[in-house]
Design an enzyme around this catalytic site. Structure first.
Site, PDB file in Angstrom:
ATOM      1  N   GLU A  97      18.219  20.116  16.363  1.00 32.46           N
ATOM      2  CA  GLU A  97      19.434  19.799  15.895  1.00 32.46           C
ATOM      3  C   GLU A  97      20.310  19.416  17.061  1.00 32.46           C
ATOM      4  O   GLU A  97      21.324  20.155  17.612  1.00 32.46           O
ATOM      5  CB  GLU A  97      20.168  21.077  15.317  1.00 32.46           C
ATOM      6  CG  GLU A  97      19.766  21.512  13.807  1.00 32.46           C
ATOM      7  CD  GLU A  97      20.508  22.302  13.019  1.00 32.46           C
ATOM      8  OE1 GLU A  97      21.588  23.023  13.754  1.00 32.46           O
ATOM      9  OE2 GLU A  97      20.400  22.517  11.896  1.00 32.46           O
ATOM     10  N   GLU A 122      15.153  22.695   7.304  1.00 36.34           N
ATOM     11  CA  GLU A 122      15.592  24.170   7.066  1.00 36.34           C
ATOM     12  C   GLU A 122      16.235  24.035   5.731  1.00 36.34           C
ATOM     13  O   GLU A 122      17.451  23.230   5.579  1.00 36.34           O
ATOM     14  CB  GLU A 122      16.685  24.602   8.071  1.00 36.34           C
ATOM     15  CG  GLU A 122      16.043  24.586   9.489  1.00 36.34           C
ATOM     16  CD  GLU A 122      16.884  24.833  10.638  1.00 36.34           C
ATOM     17  OE1 GLU A 122      17.972  25.322  10.326  1.00 36.34           O
ATOM     18  OE2 GLU A 122      16.591  24.776  11.692  1.00 36.34           O
TER      19      GLU A 122
HETATM   20  C1  GAL Z   1      20.702  25.653  11.977  1.00 37.53           C
HETATM   21  C2  GAL Z   1      19.858  26.048  13.005  1.00 37.53           C
HETATM   22  C3  GAL Z   1      18.867  27.132  12.850  1.00 37.53           C
HETATM   23  C4  GAL Z   1      19.902  28.240  12.281  1.00 37.53           C
HETATM   24  C5  GAL Z   1      20.504  27.856  11.170  1.00 37.53           C
HETATM   25  C6  GAL Z   1      21.413  29.058  10.471  1.00 37.53           C
HETATM   26  O1  GAL Z   1      21.825  24.988  12.325  1.00 37.53           O
HETATM   27  O2  GAL Z   1      18.965  24.787  13.397  1.00 37.53           O
HETATM   28  O3  GAL Z   1      18.428  27.339  14.154  1.00 37.53           O
HETATM   29  O4  GAL Z   1      20.857  28.773  13.240  1.00 37.53           O
HETATM   30  O5  GAL Z   1      21.276  27.115  11.468  1.00 37.53           O
HETATM   31  O6  GAL Z   1      21.880  28.676   9.422  1.00 37.53           O
END
Ligand code: GAL
Length: 687
Positions: free
Chosen positions: A151, A324
């Protein structure tokens, strides 16, 4: 079909952090992942300090073992390069790694993303760790893809104000302008006597008593974007030398536009993104109203995730992964709601409907310590499967059943006929000079996307350099500056084009277009914007249906068909051409609200959702498309076609009646969908 085969079109995965759990747990975790039906596991993206505990001394045994343990269960690994978390020894040895904020304060070690893209020490150390990792695992049979960093720009870290960034910015400017007078001219430094005699006199566009020159701010944004693109390309080039044809991707964010994602995507094989529907509703304060945020608090906004799926599918050259996927409450929004039961399943199906090849949940198990201890996972901290995990298992079973009936070829893409153009420099322009406190280019783009989607249309979100020939309807939602190549391409097509307010209003240096807006679109839209007006919240203008071409008597009793809020352009016909501009609707004081010329349409204001939908329905019909009348009571119902399959997702809050085309075979769900419900049907062979 084997769920972990890369040719399986619908795969499920998870993000896992072996370094955070005792080794004795890994085997049981890997087995449980397989049993849940997951096929892919992303690891290692923050584990630099474990891979290289001291400068140049690498420890791979733990990562070797973690990969072996996962592979032994048939799981495929996505390896992340760990540059989002530089270790303490690097920062101690080279303090210039650390970024600085706009006030010149150093951002310290103690969380993550504590680095400046322009730092030579960071670049050298990154090259070393990425090379070492790629050399060790590049050809590993269980490693099927690579993620660069994590990110870029998260936690507001894209812009950095270090001495190294300043030196790099000056070099960037010298390369771009060559001659300082060219910069003075382009920036308009004569205003307030801001001429410079040397590139070394230029500072950052922050800290001045009031706004800096818009062109200065704009070039700083371009420079900062180029820095991250260069940093990423450096990693991609190292990886490519070791990983064969394994795809390289980056996990982009939602609601984020600080760098040019199209430029960064050029070097990637897949664009992945991190989908947090509830977190996004909570943080989208700039363009969702409070009632909207209340309404979608537990389901996610019905168009926000879909918009990003379509955006990143375009950035990834047709290939998109959700790296994710929110699987329960997050920890990072101001308020962290619990997803409505069924939503994790619905989000997963929605991602697949929009072309995702993989949906990977964040994270395997909630961690009972650290900054993200309140962030849920598929499993609770005590190891028991949580609601998100149960829904992932349900999706797995449904995928298997559907693929058995339809076969993977059922998912061959059907090209969308509508293109929505997103251009990052235009978004920066709207941030630098909003001219109305609530005018956000991103929000305006999403409003247009939403209006199209409420008509049941499938949309490609494209970049300004993409091929627009396949589309019947092209929407430019407030593209403040149009690259020459885009204008040229548009001029060669016969598609219906809809331009939102502010389109073509600025030069590349963020000056007023000449001729007056819509500037380069004048050959197609014989009009000019003679003034603009932004409206504070609560102020609005009624819009009346007063079509030039309609019966004059019909106009007398014209009722408002909606309202303009936030913004309007005062449009008049161009003086230098015959009066061919057609006015369709007017504001209450007589100024045109919507005009057209042939296939070209211009919206002279930001209008309420219902009116925008009506305007877009007309444009879609003019383009020969078939907008669907969705159940008007069901505000959360949305459709998306992928291959032979038509998906319907109900984001609630009401139950929804799903349209049922003749001859369609229902594969999943019923004709009446509850909130969070999903239906899939297969189109007959001929449709
Ligand atoms: C994203 C990040 C992850 C984790 C996640 C939590 O922004 O890539 O490492 O922090 O958020 O929601």
């Amino acid at each position: 079909m084997n769920p972990s085969s890369p040719s399986t079109p619908l795969r499920l995965g998870v993000c896992y952090y072996p370094e955070q759990w005792p080794r004795e747990r890994w085997r049981a975790d890997a087995r449980a992942m397989r049993e849940l039906g997951l096929s892919t596991v992303r690891i290692a993206e923050f584990a630099w300090s474990r891979m290289e505990p001291e400068p140049g001394r690498f420890e791979w045994d733990w990562l070797d073992e973690a990969i072996e343990v996962l592979a032994a269960e048939g799981l495929q690994v996505v390896l992340g390069t760990p540059t989002a978390a530089p270790p303490q020894w690097l920062v101690d040895a080279h303090p210039d790694v650390l970024p600085m904020d706009a006030q010149g304060r150093v951002k310290t070690f103690g969380a993550r993303r504590h680095y400046c893209f322009s730092s030579p020490s960071m670049q050298a150390a990154s090259r070393r760790i990425v090379t070492a990792m790629a050399a060790r695992y590049g050809a590993h049979p269980a490693v099927i893809a690579w993620q660069t960093d994590n990110e870029y720009g998260c936690h507001d870290t894209l812009l950095s104000y270090t001495p190294a960034a300043l030196a790099a910015f000056r070099r960037w400017l010298a390369d771009r302008y060559r001659d300082i007078d060219a910069l003075n001219e382009a920036w308009g430094t004569v205003f307030w006597g801001l001429q410079v005699r040397d590139f070394d006199q230029i500072g950052f566009p922050v800290g001045q008593p009031t706004d800096p020159l818009p062109a200065h701010a704009m070039d700083f944004r371009r420079f900062a974007s180029d820095e991250v693109v260069r940093f990423n390309r450096m990693q991609v080039e190292i990886l490519r030398a070791h990983v064969g044809d394994r795809p390289v991707l980056h996990n982009f964010m939602g609601l984020f536009s600080d760098f040019d994602h199209h430029a960064l995507g050029e070097s990637l094989d897949i664009a992945a993104w991190d989908s947090y529907p509830l977190g996004h509703v909570d943080t989208a304060a700039r363009f969702l109203t409070e009632p909207e945020r209340q309404q979608w608090a537990r389901t996610g906004h019905p168009d926000l995730s879909a918009f990003h799926h379509d955006l990143y599918r375009g950035i990834g050259h047709g290939r998109m992964w959700v790296m994710e996927q929110q699987a329960g409450p997050v920890n990072w929004a101001a308020w962290n709601a619990l997803p409505l039961p069924g939503m994790v399943r619905a989000w997963t199906w929605e991602a697949f409907a929009h072309g995702a090849e993989l949906v990977s949940y964040f994270r395997w198990r909630q961690l009972p310590f650290g900054q993200e201890q309140m962030h849920s996972g598929l499993n609770r901290p005590d190891g028991v499967l949580d609601q998100g995990g149960l829904e992932a298992a349900q999706v797995r079973a449904e995928i298997d059943r559907l693929l058995e009936v339809g076969g993977p070829q059922a998912l061959d893409p059907v090209p969308a006929r509508v293109a929505l153009v997103v251009d990052y420099p235009s978004l920066w322009m709207s941030q630098i000079q909003p001219q109305g406190a609530d005018m956000a280019g991103f929000g305006l783009t999403v409003r247009y996307y939403s209006a199209l989607r409420r008509l049941g249309l499938d949309i490609d979100v494209v970049g300004p350099a993409d091929d627009l020939r396949p589309y019947a309807l092209i929407v430019l939602p407030g593209l403040m500056h149009l690259p020459v190549s885009l204008t040229r391409q548009l001029g060669e097509l016969s598609a219906v084009v809809v331009a939102g307010p502010r389109t073509g209003s600025k030069t590349e240096h963020l000056g007023i277009a000449s001729p007056l807006p819509p500037g380069p679109l004048r050959p197609f839209l014989p009009m000019q914007v003679r003034a603009v007006e932004s409206m504070r919240p609560g102020r609005q203008y009624a819009v009346l249906a007063q079509d030039d071409a309609a019966d004059a008597n019909a106009n007398v009793a014209a009722e408002p068909i909606g309202h303009a809020q936030q913004w309007r352009d005062l449009v008049e016909p161009a003086v230098d051409v015959p009066p061919v501009l057609r006015v369709h609707d007017r504001f209450e004081d007589g100024w045109p609200a919507r005009v057209s010329h042939g296939v070209w349409h211009y919206h002279a204001g930001l209008v309420d959702d219902a009116l925008l939908q009506r305007w877009m329905a007309e444009a879609a019909r003019a383009a020969g498309l078939n907008p669907v009348a969705l159940d008007p009571q069901a505000t959360g119902l949305r459709l998306r076609r992928r291959g032979r399959w038509q998906f319907a997702i109900n984001h609630g809050p009401q139950t929804a009646q799903v349209p049922s085309p003749e001859g369609a075979i229902r594969l999943l769900g019923d004709a009446t969908l509850p909130p969070g419900g999903v239906a899939v049907w297969s189109w007959p062979e001929t449709a």
